[in-house]
Design a protein around this motif. Structure first.
Motif, mmCIF file in Angstrom:
data_model
loop_
_atom_site.group_PDB
_atom_site.id
_atom_site.type_symbol
_atom_site.label_atom_id
_atom_site.label_comp_id
_atom_site.label_asym_id
_atom_site.label_seq_id
_atom_site.Cartn_x
_atom_site.Cartn_y
_atom_site.Cartn_z
ATOM 1 N N PRO A 1 0.823 -1.218 0.000
ATOM 2 C CA PRO A 1 0.000 0.000 0.000
ATOM 3 C C PRO A 1 0.854 1.264 0.000
ATOM 4 O O PRO A 1 0.860 2.042 0.958
ATOM 5 C CB PRO A 1 -0.799 -0.138 1.302
ATOM 6 C CG PRO A 1 0.113 -0.893 2.215
ATOM 7 C CD PRO A 1 0.869 -1.858 1.329
ATOM 8 N N GLU A 29 -0.967 4.660 0.487
ATOM 9 C CA GLU A 29 -1.516 4.775 1.839
ATOM 10 C C GLU A 29 -0.410 5.080 2.847
ATOM 11 O O GLU A 29 -0.596 5.907 3.756
ATOM 12 C CB GLU A 29 -2.245 3.479 2.210
ATOM 13 C CG GLU A 29 -3.048 3.575 3.497
ATOM 14 C CD GLU A 29 -3.833 2.302 3.782
ATOM 15 O OE1 GLU A 29 -4.429 2.229 4.875
ATOM 16 O OE2 GLU A 29 -3.835 1.386 2.932
ATOM 17 N N ARG A 40 0.562 8.786 2.457
ATOM 18 C CA ARG A 40 -0.449 9.698 3.007
ATOM 19 C C ARG A 40 -0.446 9.687 4.533
ATOM 20 O O ARG A 40 -0.528 10.743 5.171
ATOM 21 C CB ARG A 40 -1.833 9.319 2.475
ATOM 22 C CG ARG A 40 -2.045 9.630 0.996
ATOM 23 C CD ARG A 40 -3.506 9.541 0.622
ATOM 24 N NE ARG A 40 -4.040 8.192 0.788
ATOM 25 C CZ ARG A 40 -4.097 7.288 -0.185
ATOM 26 N NH1 ARG A 40 -3.646 7.579 -1.390
ATOM 27 N NH2 ARG A 40 -4.606 6.085 0.038
ATOM 28 N N HIS A 41 -0.362 8.495 5.120
ATOM 29 C CA HIS A 41 -0.328 8.389 6.576
ATOM 30 C C HIS A 41 0.882 9.125 7.155
ATOM 31 O O HIS A 41 0.779 9.816 8.180
ATOM 32 C CB HIS A 41 -0.264 6.916 6.999
ATOM 33 C CG HIS A 41 -1.596 6.249 7.108
ATOM 34 N ND1 HIS A 41 -2.598 6.718 7.933
ATOM 35 C CD2 HIS A 41 -2.097 5.149 6.505
ATOM 36 C CE1 HIS A 41 -3.663 5.923 7.835
ATOM 37 N NE2 HIS A 41 -3.380 4.971 6.964
ATOM 38 N N ILE A 100 -0.281 -1.002 8.818
ATOM 39 C CA ILE A 100 -1.384 -1.250 7.890
ATOM 40 C C ILE A 100 -1.553 -2.748 7.712
ATOM 41 O O ILE A 100 -0.584 -3.467 7.408
ATOM 42 C CB ILE A 100 -1.106 -0.575 6.538
ATOM 43 C CG1 ILE A 100 -0.938 0.942 6.748
ATOM 44 C CG2 ILE A 100 -2.214 -0.869 5.540
ATOM 45 C CD1 ILE A 100 -0.392 1.667 5.528
#
Length: 337
Positions: free
Chosen positions: A293, A296, A299-300, A320
């Protein structure tokens, strides 16, 4: 060029109010903030970076340390970098990309020069030499990766241990008893890179719990290296019917070599990959896989870094959960295996 005074006049507010909206230093009513932000967009106003930095003691730049090594799969690294850059931009930050293998020197350069307000570090090793410097500075930072000791750090990563366990469980449910792991290049393990080591721990632990045989062999990738690695695996464990591949450059050579040997996938052997979805679906046999990911994670990482810059963040570890997608490369173990 549109000036701050022109923005203020158009929005019907004072110049100081526009400045507070941009800097966030004072609370502004929602309606006034919205009016100023709409005016900024309408007029195409861009604050002068130098003046803004002098006024706020900030550069509004995030340093992204992403060593580009020949033994790493660069497309995944760059996908994370793009996610970091686009997410940072939505928060008003630009990204300074540091791609050299400078290690602690790069951290010293950023913290000592004021080049950036904060740092995101990638390619994290279990005992990363950069970590003592991060713990010794007030500058906010986030790791995309998980070291052995996460005390005093904020980390974002895929749960690689759970990823390895998930691959083993899938093959075990299909009846496979002997599994070979084709890993990253040897140098990745020699550096004790976190994602590779943690995946291996997850694979080994779950295989041990389920009573399965598991053999791990690093591989440089490419056809010639994969041919040597596969021959070695089948010589040591001729009953191997399940493969887990954590090496994007080894995927297609492995499938080609299995075809040449008359081993059908998935009738004779099953293959599970840990790789980007694009690699899995474009392989000559659509691969059962656990995806990475990348977006993701990027962004996190930015979200937690911005929270730290705004005084809202705390040290935490964000893992994640992995997701395994079954495709055409995995099936029941052949009878008698």
């Amino acid at each position: 060029m549109v000036t701050l005074a022109e923005v203020a006049q158009h929005a019907g507010v004072s110049a100081s109010t526009v400045s507070y909206v941009l800097s966030g230093k004072r609370s502004i009513s929602a309606s006034t903030r919205q009016r100023v932000e709409e005016t900024i967009r309408e007029l195409g106003y861009h604050p002068n970076a130098g003046a803004r930095a002098l006024a706020s003691s900030r550069s509004n730049i995030i340093a992204l340390m992403i060593p580009l090594r020949t033994d790493m799969y660069v497309p995944v690294m760059m996908e994370i970098a793009i996610a970091v850059a686009t997410t940072a931009r939505t928060h008003g930050y630009d990204v300074l990309l540091l791609t050299g293998e400078e290690g602690p020197d790069a951290v010293r350069r950023v913290t000592g020069s004021g080049l950036a307000d904060a740092m995101i570090l990638m390619d994290v090793e279990l005992d990363d030499e950069r970590l003592p410097l991060l713990r010794g500075t007030d500058q906010p930072s986030v790791l995309i990766g998980l070291p052995a000791d996460t005390t005093g750090l904020t980390c974002v990563d895929l749960d690689w241990g759970a990823t390895g366990a998930l691959c083993v469980e899938h093959l075990a449910l299909l009846g496979h008893r002997d599994i070979a792991v084709i890993g990253e290049a040897p140098a990745v393990y020699e550096r004790h890179t976190g994602f590779a080591e943690r995946t291996l721990d997850g694979l080994r632990s779950r295989a041990r719990e389920l009573g399965l045989g598991l053999l791990h062999r690093p591989c440089e990738g490419g056809y010639d290296a994969m041919a040597v690695t596969l021959a070695r695996i089948l010589d040591e464990r001729p009953g191997t019917t399940g493969f887990v591949v954590q090496n994007e450059s080894a995927v297609e050579p492995l499938l080609a070599l299995l075809r040449q040997q008359g081993r059908a996938v998935p009738e004779d052997v099953s293959v599970v990959a840990i790789c980007p979805d694009q690699v899995a679906v474009q392989a000559s046999v659509r691969l059962t896989s656990v995806g990475i990911p990348a977006q993701e994670m990027g962004r996190h990482a930015v979200a937690r870094l911005v929270a730290k810059l705004d005084g809202r963040g705390t040290d935490e570890v964000v893992l994640i959960a992995p997701e395994l997608i079954v495709r055409a490369s995995s099936g029941p173990a052949p009878s008698g295996s």
